[in-house]
Write an enzyme that holds these catalytic residues in place. Structure first.
Site, PDB file in Angstrom:
ATOM      1  N   HIS A   1       4.014   5.988  -1.908  1.00 30.44           N
ATOM      2  CA  HIS A   1       4.077   4.655  -1.285  1.00 30.44           C
ATOM      3  C   HIS A   1       5.495   4.090  -1.292  1.00 30.44           C
ATOM      4  CE1 HIS A   1      -0.355   3.790  -1.023  1.00 30.44           C
ATOM      5  NE2 HIS A   1      -0.331   4.875  -1.785  1.00 30.44           N
TER       6      HIS A   1
ATOM      7  N   ASP B   1      12.431  -0.885   0.406  1.00 28.47           N
ATOM      8  CA  ASP B   1      10.982  -1.012   0.247  1.00 28.47           C
ATOM      9  C   ASP B   1      10.315   0.147   0.969  1.00 28.47           C
ATOM     10  OD1 ASP B   1       8.492  -2.106  -0.353  1.00 28.47           O
ATOM     11  OD2 ASP B   1       9.077  -4.130   0.219  1.00 28.47           O
TER      12      ASP B   1
HETATM   13  P1  ADP Z   1       4.536  -3.881  -3.174  1.00 25.36           P
HETATM   14  O1  ADP Z   1       3.614  -2.721  -2.918  1.00 25.36           O
HETATM   15  O2  ADP Z   1       5.908  -3.478  -3.570  1.00 25.36           O
HETATM   16  O3  ADP Z   1       3.981  -4.890  -4.106  1.00 25.36           O
HETATM   17  P2  ADP Z   1       3.881  -4.853  -0.447  1.00 25.36           P
HETATM   18  O4  ADP Z   1       4.484  -5.962   0.350  1.00 25.36           O
HETATM   19  O5  ADP Z   1       3.733  -3.575   0.307  1.00 25.36           O
HETATM   20  O6  ADP Z   1       4.743  -4.684  -1.773  1.00 25.36           O
HETATM   21  O7  ADP Z   1       2.427  -5.255  -0.906  1.00 25.36           O
HETATM   22  C1  ADP Z   1       2.193  -6.416  -1.646  1.00 25.36           C
HETATM   23  C2  ADP Z   1       0.710  -6.760  -1.562  1.00 25.36           C
HETATM   24  O8  ADP Z   1       0.410  -7.681  -2.607  1.00 25.36           O
HETATM   25  C3  ADP Z   1       0.331  -7.444  -0.256  1.00 25.36           C
HETATM   26  O9  ADP Z   1      -0.939  -7.010   0.153  1.00 25.36           O
HETATM   27  C4  ADP Z   1       0.329  -8.930  -0.631  1.00 25.36           C
HETATM   28  O10 ADP Z   1      -0.559  -9.712   0.123  1.00 25.36           O
HETATM   29  C5  ADP Z   1      -0.113  -8.889  -2.070  1.00 25.36           C
HETATM   30  N1  ADP Z   1       0.461 -10.040  -2.825  1.00 25.36           N
HETATM   31  C6  ADP Z   1       1.760 -10.350  -3.019  1.00 25.36           C
HETATM   32  N2  ADP Z   1       1.898 -11.487  -3.736  1.00 25.36           N
HETATM   33  C7  ADP Z   1       0.653 -11.906  -4.002  1.00 25.36           C
HETATM   34  C8  ADP Z   1       0.120 -13.037  -4.713  1.00 25.36           C
HETATM   35  N3  ADP Z   1       0.903 -13.959  -5.292  1.00 25.36           N
HETATM   36  N4  ADP Z   1      -1.225 -13.135  -4.783  1.00 25.36           N
HETATM   37  C9  ADP Z   1      -2.024 -12.199  -4.203  1.00 25.36           C
HETATM   38  N5  ADP Z   1      -1.590 -11.134  -3.536  1.00 25.36           N
HETATM   39  C10 ADP Z   1      -0.267 -10.980  -3.424  1.00 25.36           C
HETATM   40  O1  F6P Z   2       3.953   1.289  -4.320  1.00 24.51           O
HETATM   41  C1  F6P Z   2       4.370   0.223  -5.078  1.00 24.51           C
HETATM   42  C2  F6P Z   2       3.551  -0.045  -6.330  1.00 24.51           C
HETATM   43  O2  F6P Z   2       3.983   0.616  -7.459  1.00 24.51           O
HETATM   44  C3  F6P Z   2       2.101   0.311  -6.136  1.00 24.51           C
HETATM   45  O3  F6P Z   2       1.737   1.538  -6.697  1.00 24.51           O
HETATM   46  C4  F6P Z   2       1.411  -0.861  -6.724  1.00 24.51           C
HETATM   47  O4  F6P Z   2       0.389  -1.234  -5.848  1.00 24.51           O
HETATM   48  C5  F6P Z   2       2.420  -1.992  -6.728  1.00 24.51           C
HETATM   49  O5  F6P Z   2       3.660  -1.418  -6.601  1.00 24.51           O
HETATM   50  C6  F6P Z   2       2.265  -2.926  -7.922  1.00 24.51           C
HETATM   51  O6  F6P Z   2       2.758  -2.324  -9.082  1.00 24.51           O
HETATM   52  P1  F6P Z   2       2.068  -2.296 -10.507  1.00 24.51           P
HETATM   53  O7  F6P Z   2       0.894  -1.379 -10.411  1.00 24.51           O
HETATM   54  O8  F6P Z   2       3.144  -1.813 -11.403  1.00 24.51           O
HETATM   55  O9  F6P Z   2       1.638  -3.700 -10.814  1.00 24.51           O
END
Ligand code: ADP
Ligand code: F6P
Length: 470
Positions: A161, A369
């Site tokens: 991812h 990202d």
């Molecule tokens: P990462 O995988 O690095 O966390 P992404 O943007 O791909 O970044 O995915 C983040 C996910 O987490 C999204 O589906 C987003 O809606 C969710 N998310 C981020 N912040 C919050 C929050 N404060 N509460 C609930 N969901 C959240």
């Molecule tokens: O791909 C990014 C990632 O490490 C995912 O595996 C996971 O959904 C997200 O970040 C949140 O990370 P963590 O599992 O460390 O809270």
């Protein structure tokens, strides 16, 4: 031919077992992996092997929505050395352009190997004959080879991812050979963007002298296929939420709570140094200082969900972000009118949809990202084709969402200029951009992602058809 069954192996289970009466619910944790897989697995019986998120013996969990939960136990030491250590203080920074210095400890590597073996063993125990086992993300890169060793009958997929770094960065890893061997145990390795498949092929050729193209690497008598499969979101779910009357009403109320500004700029991130939060705050503060953005006209809402809070870089980041938000509000806010509305709480999906509806501009400007699903969620929620997406060139999403306002987040002047452009672009042009992005996401949603990946992995096509059927 009998349809193959599916086992997902991921560091975390997608559940929240913290609800008071001991019941379990699907959890939409703030993180891309669960957000991506959650809408798929509710559709078809499957098994999910993962960690329940706390230390100690594995709790036994009931099936949830037809998905069998198999818990892998982690001790305090495993969490410290595997999850917080090798996964999130070695691999995470290394795979994100080393925007923070990766840390190398031999003890962490031992824990990574040990925990990967435990996941591989758990998957080997539960997989039906000839099942498809789909291993997820950087925490578990040794699992493919370990699983192949025990269960040569299963089909092994791996999906990363996060970005895969260029060879010159990967070569820093003290245990680089073992890591590459682990990954090459898979039948299909999926990445977010074509650049990653290229980096991986170059690495395999350089490190192991293997015949490698961007699509296929030959390992002895086996072909390991690779490909770019950009992960996505459940477009229909987000659009449906955004159209609900309660969501529309909540968005209207929140705009009022913000003081009916002309513009609302929103960012939603995990509190992570890869997300470019500090650079964005700095650019915004300079726009306020220059008088080009005025607090009574524009509201900035920054949601920053705390993450990996025991890892040093994350603690330092949170302190710095909170100090900067305090400084900006002290300097530019007015009574009852903060310059930055700063929130560290979790939001449910309907609340997120309402936030996306309120935002005239969504600023997703990570330094690096894998994808950035938040950017895609915003586009999905803009059901009336309004709104502007300010998007980092260094997010995987930028390869697909080319109608966004693309920006280099390291270039503060460029960031300021592009934010102003996004705020000032006439609605007719915004509509053209938003329509193009929405149309792309309609055909490239989460089901299209799963279909593409699983069809490539399971040549019978049966699994993909069942998982992504209407
Ligand atoms: P990462 O995988 O690095 O966390 P992404 O943007 O791909 O970044 O995915 C983040 C996910 O987490 C999204 O589906 C987003 O809606 C969710 N998310 C981020 N912040 C919050 C929050 N404060 N509460 C609930 N969901 C959240
Ligand atoms: O791909 C990014 C990632 O490490 C995912 O595996 C996971 O959904 C997200 O970040 C949140 O990370 P963590 O599992 O460390 O809270």
């Amino acid at each position: 031919m009998r349809p193959r069954s599916l086992v997902v192996v991921a560091n975390r289970l997608p559940i929240d077992d913290s609800v008071p009466d001991g019941a379990c619910e699907w959890r939409r944790s703030p993180g891309g992996l669960v957000s991506a897989l959650h809408p798929l697995l509710r559709r078809q019986p499957a098994t999910w092997v993962g960690w329940a998120g706390r230390s100690g013996p594995a709790p036994s969990l009931p099936d949830i929505d037809g998905v069998r939960m198999v818990t892998v136990p982690l001790s305090d030491e495993d969490i410290r050395d595997h999850y917080e250590g090798f996964a999130n203080a070695t691999l995470w920074p290394l795979y994100h352009d080393a925007v923070e210095q990766p840390t190398y400890h031999r003890r962490w590597w031992e824990a990574y190997r040990r925990v990967n073996q435990r996941f591989a063993d758990a998957a080997a125990e539960v997989a039906d004959p000839e099942a498809v086992v789909w291993v997820q993300d950087y925490h578990l890169q040794l699992v493919p080879a370990m699983l192949r060793e025990r269960r040569p009958d299963v089909r092994i997929g791996f999906f990363l991812h996060v970005p895969f770094p260029p060879p010159e960065l990967f070569m820093q890893l003290p245990r680089r050979d073992a890591l590459l061997t682990g990954l090459l145990g898979a039948d299909l390795i999926g990445f977010q963007r074509p650049q990653a498949t290229h980096n991986f092929a170059q690495l395999a050729a350089r490190l192991f002298d293997l015949p490698a193209t961007d699509e296929r690497i030959t390992v002895g008598d086996r072909a390991v296929r690779t490909g770019a499969f950009p992960v996505s979101i459940d477009m229909a779910e987000m659009a449906t939420l955004a159209n609900q009357s309660e969501v529309i009403e909540r968005a209207r109320r929140w705009r009022g709570d913000l003081g009916h500004p002309r513009h609302v700029v929103l960012s939603v991130d995990r509190m992570d140094y890869t997300k470019g939060i500090e650079q964005r705050l700095k650019a915004y503060s300079e726009l306020l200082a220059d008088g080009r953005v005025k607090v009574h006209e524009t509201a900035l809402v920054q949601v920053a969900m705390p993450s990996r809070e025991r890892v040093g870089h994350y603690q330092v980041l949170r302190d710095r972000v909170e100090r900067e938000v305090g400084r900006i509000n002290g300097e530019f806010g007015r009574v009852g009118e903060p310059a930055v509305h700063y929130l560290t709480q979790p939001f449910n999906r309907a609340e997120l949809a309402a936030l996306y509806r309120v935002a005239d501009v969504l600023a997703a400007t990570p330094l690096r990202d894998g994808m950035n699903l938040v950017a895609k969620e915003y586009v999905a929620a803009r059901v009336d084709d309004t709104g502007a997406l300010l998007l980092s060139e260094f997010a995987g999403a930028a390869v697909e969402l080319t109608h966004a306002f693309l920006v280099n987040p390291h270039d503060l002047d460029g960031l300021k200029r592009t934010l102003l452009t996004a705020l000032q672009t006439p609605p007719a042009e915004l509509r053209i951009r938003m329509r193009a992005m929405r149309s792309h996401l309609r055909t490239h949603d989460i089901r299209a992602w799963a279909r593409a990946y699983l069809t490539a992995l399971d040549e019978t096509g049966g699994l993909a058809a069942r998982l992504t059927a209407d």
